[in-house]
Write a protein that holds these residues in place. Structure first.
Motif, PDB file in Angstrom:
ATOM      1  N   HIS B 343       0.826  -1.200   0.000  1.00  0.00           N
ATOM      2  CA  HIS B 343       0.000   0.000   0.000  1.00  0.00           C
ATOM      3  C   HIS B 343       0.858   1.246   0.000  1.00  0.00           C
ATOM      4  CE1 HIS B 343      -2.365   3.233   2.072  1.00  0.00           C
ATOM      5  NE2 HIS B 343      -2.954   3.094   0.917  1.00  0.00           N
ATOM      6  N   ALA B 344       1.986   1.207   0.737  1.00  0.00           N
ATOM      7  CA  ALA B 344       2.889   2.351   0.721  1.00  0.00           C
ATOM      8  C   ALA B 344       3.364   2.625  -0.698  1.00  0.00           C
ATOM      9  CB  ALA B 344       4.075   2.104   1.656  1.00  0.00           C
ATOM     10  N   LEU B 345       3.688   1.554  -1.429  1.00  0.00           N
ATOM     11  CA  LEU B 345       4.132   1.716  -2.820  1.00  0.00           C
ATOM     12  C   LEU B 345       3.042   2.328  -3.684  1.00  0.00           C
ATOM     13  CD1 LEU B 345       6.011  -1.547  -3.846  1.00  0.00           C
ATOM     14  CD2 LEU B 345       6.950   0.745  -3.716  1.00  0.00           C
ATOM     15  N   ALA B 346       1.837   1.746  -3.593  1.00  0.00           N
ATOM     16  CA  ALA B 346       0.763   2.188  -4.487  1.00  0.00           C
ATOM     17  C   ALA B 346       0.336   3.613  -4.138  1.00  0.00           C
ATOM     18  CB  ALA B 346      -0.423   1.235  -4.384  1.00  0.00           C
ATOM     19  N   LYS B 347       0.103   3.880  -2.850  1.00  0.00           N
ATOM     20  CA  LYS B 347      -0.390   5.194  -2.465  1.00  0.00           C
ATOM     21  C   LYS B 347       0.692   6.246  -2.658  1.00  0.00           C
ATOM     22  CE  LYS B 347      -4.127   5.501  -1.720  1.00  0.00           C
ATOM     23  NZ  LYS B 347      -4.888   5.233  -0.546  1.00  0.00           N
ATOM     24  N   GLY B 348       1.953   5.862  -2.377  1.00  0.00           N
ATOM     25  CA  GLY B 348       3.061   6.790  -2.621  1.00  0.00           C
ATOM     26  C   GLY B 348       3.110   7.189  -4.087  1.00  0.00           C
ATOM     27  N   LEU B 390      -3.277  -0.085  -6.804  1.00  0.00           N
ATOM     28  CA  LEU B 390      -4.185   0.129  -5.669  1.00  0.00           C
ATOM     29  C   LEU B 390      -5.389  -0.814  -5.768  1.00  0.00           C
ATOM     30  CD1 LEU B 390      -4.527   2.060  -3.206  1.00  0.00           C
ATOM     31  CD2 LEU B 390      -6.168   3.268  -4.599  1.00  0.00           C
ATOM     32  N   ILE B 391      -5.890  -0.982  -6.990  1.00  0.00           N
ATOM     33  CA  ILE B 391      -7.043  -1.863  -7.187  1.00  0.00           C
ATOM     34  C   ILE B 391      -6.642  -3.312  -6.950  1.00  0.00           C
ATOM     35  CG2 ILE B 391      -8.679  -2.716  -8.916  1.00  0.00           C
ATOM     36  CD1 ILE B 391      -8.332   0.078 -10.285  1.00  0.00           C
ATOM     37  N   GLY B 392      -5.421  -3.664  -7.375  1.00  0.00           N
ATOM     38  CA  GLY B 392      -4.952  -5.036  -7.220  1.00  0.00           C
ATOM     39  C   GLY B 392      -5.044  -5.851  -8.485  1.00  0.00           C
ATOM     40  N   THR B 396       0.796  -6.271 -10.512  1.00  0.00           N
ATOM     41  CA  THR B 396       1.200  -5.123  -9.708  1.00  0.00           C
ATOM     42  C   THR B 396       1.301  -5.550  -8.238  1.00  0.00           C
ATOM     43  OG1 THR B 396      -1.080  -4.493  -9.329  1.00  0.00           O
ATOM     44  CG2 THR B 396       0.018  -3.481 -11.204  1.00  0.00           C
ATOM     45  N   ALA B 397       1.953  -4.696  -7.446  1.00  0.00           N
ATOM     46  CA  ALA B 397       2.185  -5.029  -6.043  1.00  0.00           C
ATOM     47  C   ALA B 397       0.872  -5.232  -5.297  1.00  0.00           C
ATOM     48  CB  ALA B 397       3.010  -3.928  -5.388  1.00  0.00           C
ATOM     49  N   GLY B 398      -0.136  -4.408  -5.635  1.00  0.00           N
ATOM     50  CA  GLY B 398      -1.404  -4.504  -4.929  1.00  0.00           C
ATOM     51  C   GLY B 398      -2.043  -5.880  -5.048  1.00  0.00           C
ATOM     52  N   TRP B 465       7.849   7.766 -11.841  1.00  0.00           N
ATOM     53  CA  TRP B 465       7.942   6.526 -12.610  1.00  0.00           C
ATOM     54  C   TRP B 465       8.768   5.480 -11.896  1.00  0.00           C
ATOM     55  CZ3 TRP B 465       5.343   4.051 -16.134  1.00  0.00           C
ATOM     56  CH2 TRP B 465       4.358   4.769 -16.818  1.00  0.00           C
ATOM     57  N   ALA B 466       9.793   5.907 -11.135  1.00  0.00           N
ATOM     58  CA  ALA B 466      10.552   4.931 -10.337  1.00  0.00           C
ATOM     59  C   ALA B 466       9.606   4.240  -9.363  1.00  0.00           C
ATOM     60  CB  ALA B 466      11.685   5.631  -9.593  1.00  0.00           C
ATOM     61  N   ALA B 467       8.712   5.030  -8.723  1.00  0.00           N
ATOM     62  CA  ALA B 467       7.757   4.440  -7.778  1.00  0.00           C
ATOM     63  C   ALA B 467       6.788   3.521  -8.509  1.00  0.00           C
ATOM     64  CB  ALA B 467       7.001   5.541  -7.043  1.00  0.00           C
ATOM     65  N   VAL B 468       6.347   3.942  -9.696  1.00  0.00           N
ATOM     66  CA  VAL B 468       5.410   3.118 -10.456  1.00  0.00           C
ATOM     67  C   VAL B 468       6.074   1.804 -10.877  1.00  0.00           C
ATOM     68  CG1 VAL B 468       4.183   2.980 -12.647  1.00  0.00           C
ATOM     69  CG2 VAL B 468       4.021   5.044 -11.263  1.00  0.00           C
ATOM     70  N   LEU B 469       7.323   1.905 -11.333  1.00  0.00           N
ATOM     71  CA  LEU B 469       8.019   0.688 -11.744  1.00  0.00           C
ATOM     72  C   LEU B 469       8.274  -0.225 -10.550  1.00  0.00           C
ATOM     73  CD1 LEU B 469      10.479   2.122 -14.413  1.00  0.00           C
ATOM     74  CD2 LEU B 469       8.375   0.812 -14.773  1.00  0.00           C
ATOM     75  N   ALA B 470       8.500   0.383  -9.371  1.00  0.00           N
ATOM     76  CA  ALA B 470       8.643  -0.442  -8.165  1.00  0.00           C
ATOM     77  C   ALA B 470       7.354  -1.224  -7.917  1.00  0.00           C
ATOM     78  CB  ALA B 470       8.984   0.423  -6.965  1.00  0.00           C
ATOM     79  N   ASN B 471       6.203  -0.589  -8.183  1.00  0.00           N
ATOM     80  CA  ASN B 471       4.933  -1.304  -8.049  1.00  0.00           C
ATOM     81  C   ASN B 471       4.883  -2.523  -8.958  1.00  0.00           C
ATOM     82  OD1 ASN B 471       2.725  -0.205  -6.324  1.00  0.00           O
ATOM     83  ND2 ASN B 471       3.409   1.693  -7.264  1.00  0.00           N
ATOM     84  N   LEU B 472       5.383  -2.345 -10.187  1.00  0.00           N
ATOM     85  CA  LEU B 472       5.371  -3.467 -11.125  1.00  0.00           C
ATOM     86  C   LEU B 472       6.403  -4.514 -10.707  1.00  0.00           C
ATOM     87  CD1 LEU B 472       5.053  -1.503 -14.481  1.00  0.00           C
ATOM     88  CD2 LEU B 472       3.277  -2.765 -13.264  1.00  0.00           C
ATOM     89  N   TYR B 473       7.598  -4.036 -10.318  1.00  0.00           N
ATOM     90  CA  TYR B 473       8.663  -4.966  -9.950  1.00  0.00           C
ATOM     91  C   TYR B 473       8.235  -5.837  -8.784  1.00  0.00           C
ATOM     92  CZ  TYR B 473      13.052  -6.805  -8.258  1.00  0.00           C
ATOM     93  OH  TYR B 473      14.029  -7.655  -7.812  1.00  0.00           O
ATOM     94  N   PHE B 474       7.695  -5.198  -7.710  1.00  0.00           N
ATOM     95  CA  PHE B 474       7.308  -5.977  -6.540  1.00  0.00           C
ATOM     96  C   PHE B 474       6.001  -6.740  -6.781  1.00  0.00           C
ATOM     97  CE2 PHE B 474      10.266  -3.010  -4.462  1.00  0.00           C
ATOM     98  CZ  PHE B 474      11.112  -3.951  -3.919  1.00  0.00           C
ATOM     99  N   GLY B 475       5.335  -6.458  -7.888  1.00  0.00           N
ATOM    100  CA  GLY B 475       4.188  -7.274  -8.264  1.00  0.00           C
ATOM    101  C   GLY B 475       4.635  -8.559  -8.941  1.00  0.00           C
TER     102      GLY B 475
END
Lengths: 116, 497
Positions: B343-348, B390-392, B396-398, B465-475
């Motif tokens: 959630h920190a990743l997505a909301k951030g 965020l939706i999941g 993605t990380a969510g 975009w770094a944060a967005v890519l982190a969402n994909l990476y950790f997903g």
């Protein structure tokens, strides 16, 4: 006797609730802060009370004294007093800014202005 | 070298705390920001180093001044706290790297050194809570972080931040004071403040009633700080009217630190000691979690301001974290801790995209954002991908946390089916409220002239975009957070009778 021994704990609970009531019920922001200070002061009383030992003196090593009060709660509460002062100071600072911006320190008047 | 790594838990807090007064003195343009960013990056590096250190299962213990616990003050980092340190330092670093434009727009240049100093103090306080192993130190760190957060939230130019922060101050102080009363009652019965020592000594206490009262005070106090429904009323306005950079920082981590502490206390200190505490914990928090998920998502459906919309979504997400924890199973707690991270990743990432939008849009209401995607394609795309997280949506990380949460819920039998239904409904609500924003920025007719609107500054976009890519990476490769979360869950449950 037991009831009398607990009188400080009763005082803690009563003072705590007086402060809490003021925070919730008073619309004036300064009065809310006063309530908050009373609320915190009650907790100081709780800590100081628990450190007191019947017949104990200050924890300084000396002849003929064997019962000491616990100094740790007092040290803790010194820190908590500092925290309380900072909170009140910051709160008052915010109230001053609110007064500058809104021209009022009554909660409903501020809400009224924000709704517009 | 080994000697230095031993000091990491202390350095984690000391670096931002001592940088704060230094930053305050740096008057020349931009220096304060550079120094604050450097301190935050350094803290991030320490957090990463400690995460590497605890991944093999070891823990850090640090005795302040060499005094042995429980007499001296102890710091400790295990996998659960490492996860939190990673979230807090990461959020601060990303927000500072991207925050230049937002801070310049909101805060006079002469006051910026003070603002960054308060930021670092908030960071130091938030880091101190996971690091400290002593209940009273935790209280002090909690107050440091809260006081500094009030300052940076109210630091902006929007006057509506002031009443919002006043409410936050009142409720935050009540929460912290409740916590202090709880700690006092435990100290009264056990004579110790060290968490590990507390856990052992509560066993010896004959009359458990004061401990039960303490558990109540601590749970409610921390729930207030963590914005657990229905104690969340301070959160939406505080997040909405804060400067954008501050929202990125605090929305990603501040309530999670309080939730961390709630779990730490309830599982580590009370669970093994109070008869029936696990059942009380479940039946008290599960209904609140479900209500948070449904009601806050419902409010988000109708919200017009996108920061407020995302703030309500945060309250719903806190509900997810609590729901997982309220199962009191390894699977549930894993889901809940992994959701801390995801959630920190997505909301951030979402709030970073919002601060990009804020650089050139007139306002942040849905009606102000009509059609900006044509002018800000990168920002809009970042928002969409972060929204998926965020939706999941799978990938993605969510998705990882939703998956773990649903798995954990299904272990609960027939109740679990109902909870899965709640999760599915709330995910659909998330689809709707994210779609409302996407619809506005992609398809709505512009309400005002968009010719002045341009893409956000490069640095801001790069961080977003770094944060967005982190969402994909950790997903796709969720090993690190899942390992940390699983072992955090196991450590927490070790203390069950």
């Amino acid at each position: 006797m037991k009831l009398l021994g607990l009188v400080y704990y009763w005082a803690f609970a009563i003072v705590l609730m007086i402060g809490f009531y003021a925070v919730i019920a008073k619309p004036n922001l300064i009065k809310k802060l006063i309530g908050l200070s009373i609320f915190q002061a009650a907790v100081f009383l709780l800590y100081i009370t628990m450190g007191k030992v019947d017949g104990g003196t200050a924890p300084i090593f000396q002849d003929g004294v064997s019962v000491y009060s616990n100094p740790l709660p007092q040290v803790l509460i010194l820190t908590a007093i500092v925290v309380g002062i900072s909170t009140t100071a910051l709160g008052l600072g915010i109230v001053v800014r609110i007064k500058e911006e809104y021209g009022s320190i009554e909660e409903h008047e501020i809400q009224e202005q924000d709704r517009q | 070298m080994t000697d230095l790594s031993h000091h990491l838990p202390a350095l984690q807090v000391i670096v931002p705390m001592l940088s704060a007064p230094l930053v305050m003195l740096l008057k020349p343009r931009g220096l304060a920001r550079a120094a604050a960013t450097a301190a935050s990056l350094f803290a991030f590096a320490i957090a990463i180093a400690m995460t590497m250190g605890v991944l093999d299962g070891s823990t850090y213990t640090y005795r302040m001044g060499g005094w042995p616990a429980p007499y001296g003050i102890e710091l400790g980092v295990d996998r659960f706290s490492a996860l939190l340190l990673l979230i807090v330092t990461g959020a601060s670093t990303f927000a500072l790297l991207a925050g230049r434009r937002s801070v310049d727009a909101d805060i006079d240049e002469s006051r910026q050194p003070l603002f960054y100093a308060a930021w670092l103090l908030a960071l130091a306080g938030l880091l101190g809570i996971p690091v400290a192993a002593d209940a009273f130190n935790i209280f002090v760190f909690m107050e440091i972080s809260s006081l500094a957060s009030y300052v940076i939230i109210a630091g902006g130019s929007d006057r509506r931040a002031l009443p919002a922060v006043f409410k936050y101050l009142i409720m935050g102080t009540i929460g912290a004071t409740f916590y202090l009363i709880g700690v006092g009652l435990i100290y009264l019965m056990t004579g110790t403040l060290n968490l590990a020592d507390m856990e052992l000594r509560i066993h010896e206490v004959g009359d458990q009633k004061p401990i039960l009262v303490a558990a109540g005070f601590i749970t409610i106090g921390l729930a207030l700080k963590a914005a657990v429904f229905p104690l969340h009323v301070w959160l939406p306005n505080a997040y909405t009217y804060a400067p954008n950079a501050v929202t990125v920082f605090l929305a990603a981590c501040s309530t999670k630190v309080s939730l961390y502490l709630l779990l730490r206390f309830d599982f580590f200190v009370f669970q093994g000691n109070l008869a029936g505490h696990d059942v009380q914990f479940t039946y008290f928090l599960m209904p609140l979690a479900v209500l948070a998920i449904l009601i806050a998502s419902g409010v988000a459906l109708f919200e017009q301001n996108i920061k407020r919309l995302l703030a309500y979504s945060s309250i719903a997400q806190i509900g997810y974290i609590l729901l997982g924890a309220s199962f009191v199973t390894v699977a549930g707690l894993t889901a809940s801790t992994v959701h801390f991270f995801n959630h920190a990743l997505a909301k951030g990432a979402l709030f970073l995209a919002v601060s990009c939008l804020a650089t050139s849009c007139v306002g942040l209401r849905l009606s102000d954002l009509g059609g900006v995607a044509k002018r800000m394609p990168w920002t809009a795309a970042a928002f969409v991908v972060a929204g998926f997280s965020l939706i999941g949506i799978p990938g993605t990380a969510g998705f990882i946390s939703k998956w773990y949460l649903i798995t954990a819920a299904l272990e609960q039998g027939s109740l679990g089916i109902a909870l899965v239904a709640v999760l599915v409904i709330s995910s659909l609500m998330a689809v709707v409220y994210i779609w409302r924003i996407v619809e506005a920025i992609y398809f709505a007719e512009p309400s005002s002239d968009l010719s002045a609107v341009g893409e956000a500054p490069f640095m801001m976009l790069a961080v977003t975009w770094a944060a967005v890519l982190a969402n994909l990476y950790f997903g796709l490769a969720p090993d690190v957070p899942v390992t940390l979360a699983t072992s955090a869950a196991e450590t927490l449950l070790e203390h069950l009778p």
